[in-house]
Scaffold this motif. Structure first.
Motif, PDB file in Angstrom:
ATOM      1  N   UNK A 323       3.014   4.765  -1.615  1.00  0.00           N
ATOM      2  CA  UNK A 323       1.732   4.659  -2.318  1.00  0.00           C
ATOM      3  C   UNK A 323       0.848   3.588  -1.700  1.00  0.00           C
ATOM      4  N   UNK A 324       1.401   2.398  -1.489  1.00  0.00           N
ATOM      5  CA  UNK A 324       0.578   1.299  -0.996  1.00  0.00           C
ATOM      6  C   UNK A 324       0.139   1.524   0.447  1.00  0.00           C
ATOM      7  N   UNK A 325       1.012   2.071   1.293  1.00  0.00           N
ATOM      8  CA  UNK A 325       0.589   2.410   2.647  1.00  0.00           C
ATOM      9  C   UNK A 325      -0.466   3.509   2.619  1.00  0.00           C
ATOM     10  N   UNK A 326      -0.259   4.504   1.755  1.00  0.00           N
ATOM     11  CA  UNK A 326      -1.212   5.601   1.666  1.00  0.00           C
ATOM     12  C   UNK A 326      -2.568   5.156   1.161  1.00  0.00           C
ATOM     13  N   UNK A 327      -2.590   4.314   0.134  1.00  0.00           N
ATOM     14  CA  UNK A 327      -3.867   3.836  -0.388  1.00  0.00           C
ATOM     15  C   UNK A 327      -4.544   2.883   0.591  1.00  0.00           C
ATOM     16  N   UNK A 328      -3.761   2.174   1.385  1.00  0.00           N
ATOM     17  CA  UNK A 328      -4.359   1.338   2.429  1.00  0.00           C
ATOM     18  C   UNK A 328      -5.132   2.202   3.411  1.00  0.00           C
ATOM     19  N   UNK A 329      -4.580   3.348   3.758  1.00  0.00           N
ATOM     20  CA  UNK A 329      -5.292   4.272   4.641  1.00  0.00           C
ATOM     21  C   UNK A 329      -6.567   4.787   3.992  1.00  0.00           C
ATOM     22  N   UNK A 330      -6.489   5.064   2.695  1.00  0.00           N
ATOM     23  CA  UNK A 330      -7.676   5.541   1.982  1.00  0.00           C
ATOM     24  C   UNK A 330      -8.776   4.490   1.992  1.00  0.00           C
ATOM     25  N   UNK A 331      -8.407   3.246   1.743  1.00  0.00           N
ATOM     26  CA  UNK A 331      -9.401   2.179   1.644  1.00  0.00           C
ATOM     27  C   UNK A 331      -9.895   1.734   3.010  1.00  0.00           C
ATOM     28  N   UNK A 332      -8.988   1.550   3.942  1.00  0.00           N
ATOM     29  CA  UNK A 332      -9.365   1.014   5.250  1.00  0.00           C
ATOM     30  C   UNK A 332      -9.915   2.068   6.194  1.00  0.00           C
ATOM     31  N   UNK A 333      -9.357   3.286   6.123  1.00  0.00           N
ATOM     32  CA  UNK A 333      -9.710   4.328   7.085  1.00  0.00           C
ATOM     33  C   UNK A 333     -10.490   5.480   6.478  1.00  0.00           C
TER      34      UNK A 333
END
Length: 369
Positions: A323-333
């Motif tokens: 979840x946290x890696x996936x949401x990091x991609x959503x927010x950053x990328x």
């Protein structure tokens, strides 16, 4: 069973496989590939209870998200977390200093893991401080509050995500893929259950002022969300019934609720949630061409399942790491999210509002706007 954390862990038979899950997550996570960018999402956790501890431990395996700050009202916790996770003093806040986050460029997002009825206040504060928001579910006490939170984040130019960890879980994703690919055919029926026997009668989950509601708000939301991704549609109506066998323990919140939903394509969902007994955590989707079942469906893992084609043998992962890696991609990328925005949570809150209204009106059918 002592608490909800134990319920979700034991429900999924995950206690003995936690280490395996963590070791596997980095190799066999739901993310097919990580972006080339080395930038990490720098996260502060707000509310340092048992679930925040689980998230923090899972984030140690993250590649795109990093724990860099905390918000807590307990000085002893602040000191312990500071030492364990090497958190600098400048990234430690209490509930009276949340507004000062706006002066800290080293924190990108705040993950709110406080009691349900505090979510509205805390999301509004974090958005005003100019930080992206991840908030545990349920997002709010009501759909009206949820909309206010969405509006505040949008006005501030901040992204709002909700902790629907199962949307990154491989077995869940496979059921959704099969439904979207037409492998189940037209969906006809969904049967979802989620509940457990709650322990300590003095805990915050049994106090309406902090919890907003009982079993429905806490774990019944899994059944609601599962029916929505099981059908791929939004319910048109709901009917609901409440059963309360212990009016003392559950004086302020609901104990057991059964509810039914109707969908535009003709599917019917029957769902149950409770704080009064264990072994309740199943998703079952029936279509014209076949079926999909996850049991256990909603715990921390491992999720297990089968379909008309045979067993589901998806990778075992740590949900919170993915979840946290996936949401990091959503927010950053700016990667498209798997239905975890505030708008997704708002849809669940509209159903919850309608369920409570139906109960107040003696089980009357309530149309969902």
């Amino acid at each position: 069973m002592a608490n909800r954390r134990d319920f979700l862990q034991i429900l999924s038979l995950g206690a003995g496989l936690t280490a395996l899950s963590r070791a596997t997550s980095a190799r066999a996570g739901v993310l097919s590939s990580l972006p080339k960018s080395d930038r990490q999402l720098r996260v502060a956790l707000m509310g340092l209870g048992s679930y925040a501890t689980r998230v923090a431990e899972a984030m140690e395996s993250c590649q795109r998200a990093k724990l860099v700050g905390i918000v807590t009202g307990t000085p002893a916790k602040a000191e312990a977390w500071k030492k364990k996770y090497n958190i600098p003093d400048k990234n430690i806040y209490n509930y009276q200093t949340v507004s000062q986050l706006k002066n800290n460029p080293d924190i990108d997002a705040v993950y709110i893991i406080t009691p349900n009825s505090l979510h509205h206040q805390h999301v509004m504060q974090v958005a005003a401080a100019g930080k992206h928001v991840i908030c545990e579910k349920p997002l709010a006490d009501t759909a009206k509050q949820a909309q206010e939170m969405i509006t505040a984040c949008e006005k501030a130019g901040m992204k709002l995500y909700v902790g629907y960890r199962l949307h990154f879980e491989p077995h869940t994703r496979e059921v959704i893929r099969m439904r979207e690919a037409g492998e189940l055919g037209t969906i006809l029926f969904v049967d979802n259950t989620c509940g457990f026997k709650i322990g300590d009668p003095t805990q915050w989950r049994l106090k309406k002022a902090l919890a907003g509601g009982g079993a429905l708000m806490d774990v019944g939301i899994y059944a609601i969300n599962g029916a929505r991704y099981g059908t791929g549609e939004e319910p048109l109506w709901v009917t609901a019934q409440e059963i309360k066998t212990d009016p003392v323990k559950f004086a302020e919140v609901d104990e057991t609720i059964t509810f039914q939903m109707g969908f535009p394509g003709g599917a019917i969902a029957t769902c149950s949630t409770t704080y009064n007994f264990n072994n309740l955590g199943r998703l079952y989707v029936v279509g014209e061409k076949g079926f999909a079942e996850l049991d256990p469906a909603f715990g921390y893992g491992p999720i297990k399942g089968r379909t008309h084609k045979g067993p589901l043998n998806q990778p075992v992962i740590t949900h919170q790491t993915a979840q946290m890696d996936g949401l990091a991609e959503c927010i950053l990328d700016n990667k498209p999210d798997p239905n975890m925005t505030g708008h997704e949570a708002l849809r669940d809150m509209k159903v919850i509002d309608a369920i409570y209204e139906s109960i107040r009106k003696g089980g009357q059918k309530i149309m969902i706007g």
